[in-house]
Scaffold this active site. Structure first.
Site, mmCIF file in Angstrom:
data_model
loop_
_atom_site.group_PDB
_atom_site.id
_atom_site.type_symbol
_atom_site.label_atom_id
_atom_site.label_comp_id
_atom_site.label_asym_id
_atom_site.label_seq_id
_atom_site.Cartn_x
_atom_site.Cartn_y
_atom_site.Cartn_z
ATOM 1 N N ASP A 90 0.879 -1.168 0.000
ATOM 2 C CA ASP A 90 0.000 0.000 0.000
ATOM 3 C C ASP A 90 0.914 1.214 0.000
ATOM 4 O OD1 ASP A 90 -1.756 2.069 0.434
ATOM 5 O OD2 ASP A 90 -2.763 1.153 2.156
ATOM 6 N N SER A 165 0.259 10.800 -15.909
ATOM 7 C CA SER A 165 -0.888 10.992 -16.797
ATOM 8 C C SER A 165 -0.728 12.281 -17.587
ATOM 9 C CB SER A 165 -2.186 11.054 -15.995
ATOM 10 O OG SER A 165 -3.278 11.376 -16.839
ATOM 11 N N ALA A 215 -7.823 17.599 -8.437
ATOM 12 C CA ALA A 215 -6.878 16.935 -7.533
ATOM 13 C C ALA A 215 -6.007 15.930 -8.276
ATOM 14 C CB ALA A 215 -7.642 16.238 -6.408
ATOM 15 N N TYR A 216 -6.605 15.092 -9.110
ATOM 16 C CA TYR A 216 -5.853 14.058 -9.815
ATOM 17 C C TYR A 216 -4.816 14.681 -10.742
ATOM 18 C CZ TYR A 216 -4.954 9.933 -12.724
ATOM 19 O OH TYR A 216 -4.362 8.900 -13.411
ATOM 20 N N VAL A 218 -3.324 17.623 -10.622
ATOM 21 C CA VAL A 218 -2.207 18.233 -9.897
ATOM 22 C C VAL A 218 -1.313 17.157 -9.289
ATOM 23 C CG1 VAL A 218 -1.565 19.741 -7.974
ATOM 24 C CG2 VAL A 218 -3.471 20.368 -9.468
ATOM 25 N N VAL A 251 -7.299 4.700 -20.944
ATOM 26 C CA VAL A 251 -7.460 3.248 -20.964
ATOM 27 C C VAL A 251 -8.807 2.850 -20.358
ATOM 28 C CG1 VAL A 251 -6.449 1.063 -20.223
ATOM 29 C CG2 VAL A 251 -4.964 2.979 -20.837
#
Length: 295
Positions: A90, A165, A215-216, A218, A251
């Protein structure tokens, strides 16, 4: 059983991560990594996941149900070159990261791992303080800690690939913030940007201060910037490890709510290439569709 080559893939119980494991096993026999050692005893891939039962089920599915692997006879049980084992990880948990690092060190020794593909990450719905903090905790801070802890485990010519990304591109930021990302020369500078984003969101002023309300995006900008900084540090100390960030593309996975145009196997191609193929010594780059692109 001895192995000449060892690698690990994080966040690999489904989606892109699982496809990366599959494609590594399929492509290894013809890869530059395999050809680099004519006496190769094969590749051991650690499939890691946060949930033990899901991770173990993913390994079983590859061994028992995967039609591509069976047809290619890619796994050692069928006479092939690859084995796959599960280990819990994790990346939001410091002790879990250290546990995997210590396990790999104990099993294979310091500087004995060929590659790590750090694919683990989350994408949450909505946008508020909690979403920002939780997303950054995993995608930026967890990936940073994993990168720093796994790097010493790599062979002198090993590879580390952070799956970032394209949504982390810098065209949605103010010029001053964009410049700071591009000119960052230390992890501390990148982390300062992440902390400033959190503070701006908490104050409700992220757009006013030049940030996107995302958020993703950044978190992935931070991941790419961090990867570039660590690659530069490796080069500055004379190291030969290749450290790159990449985008798998849009994807069709749970993370994209199955809206993506690429299959997981197609999305796996760039991280797999960066892990086991000849890339001309490229490091500190951002890749998509098996080529370097502008960040």
């Amino acid at each position: 059983m001895p192995y000449t080559h060892v690698g690990a893939v994080t966040g690999a119980n489904k989606g892109i991560g699982l496809a990366v494991v599959r494609q590594l096993a399929l492509q290894y026999p013809k890869s530059a990594l395999h050809k680099s050692d004519p006496e190769s005893q094969g590749l051991l891939i650690y499939l890691t996941a946060r949930d033990k039962s899901r991770g173990e089920a993913a390994v079983r599915s590859l061994y028992e149900e995967d039609a591509q692997l069976k047809k290619a006879k890619a796994l050692k049980k069928d006479g092939g070159w690859a084995d796959i084992k599960f280990h819990q990880l994790d990346i939001r948990d410091t002790m879990s990261i250290r546990g995997l690092a210590e396990y790999l060190r104990g099993e294979h020794g310091e500087g004995a791992v060929d590659f790590v593909v750090n694919n683990a990450g989350i994408a949450m719905d909505g946008f508020d303080n909690n979403v920002v903090k939780t997303t950054l905790e995993c995608n930026y801070y967890g990936s940073l800690e994993a990168t720093q802890d796994f790097l010493p485990l790599l062979k002198p010519n090993g590879r580390l690939i952070n799956v970032s990304s394209i949504v982390g591109k810098l065209n949605k930021y103010s010029e001053s913030i964009r410049s700071r990302f591009l000119n960052a020369r230390s992890v501390e500078e990148v982390t300062a940007l992440m902390e400033e984003f959190k503070a701006a969101v908490e104050a409700g002023k992220e757009k006013e201060q030049g940030w996107p309300s995302a958020a993703y995006a950044v978190s992935k900008a931070g991941m790419t910037a961090m990867t570039k900084v660590i690659a530069r540090e490796e080069q500055d100390r004379g190291g030969k490890r290749l450290i790159n960030a990449c985008c798998p593309g849009y994807v069709n996975t749970d993370m994209s709510k199955h809206r993506g145009s690429k299959t997981p196997d197609q999305g796996a191609q760039t991280p797999v290439m960066l892990a086991i193929e000849e890339i001309g010594g490229a490091s500190g780059e951002f890749w998509q569709n098996e080529r370097v692109i502008e960040w």
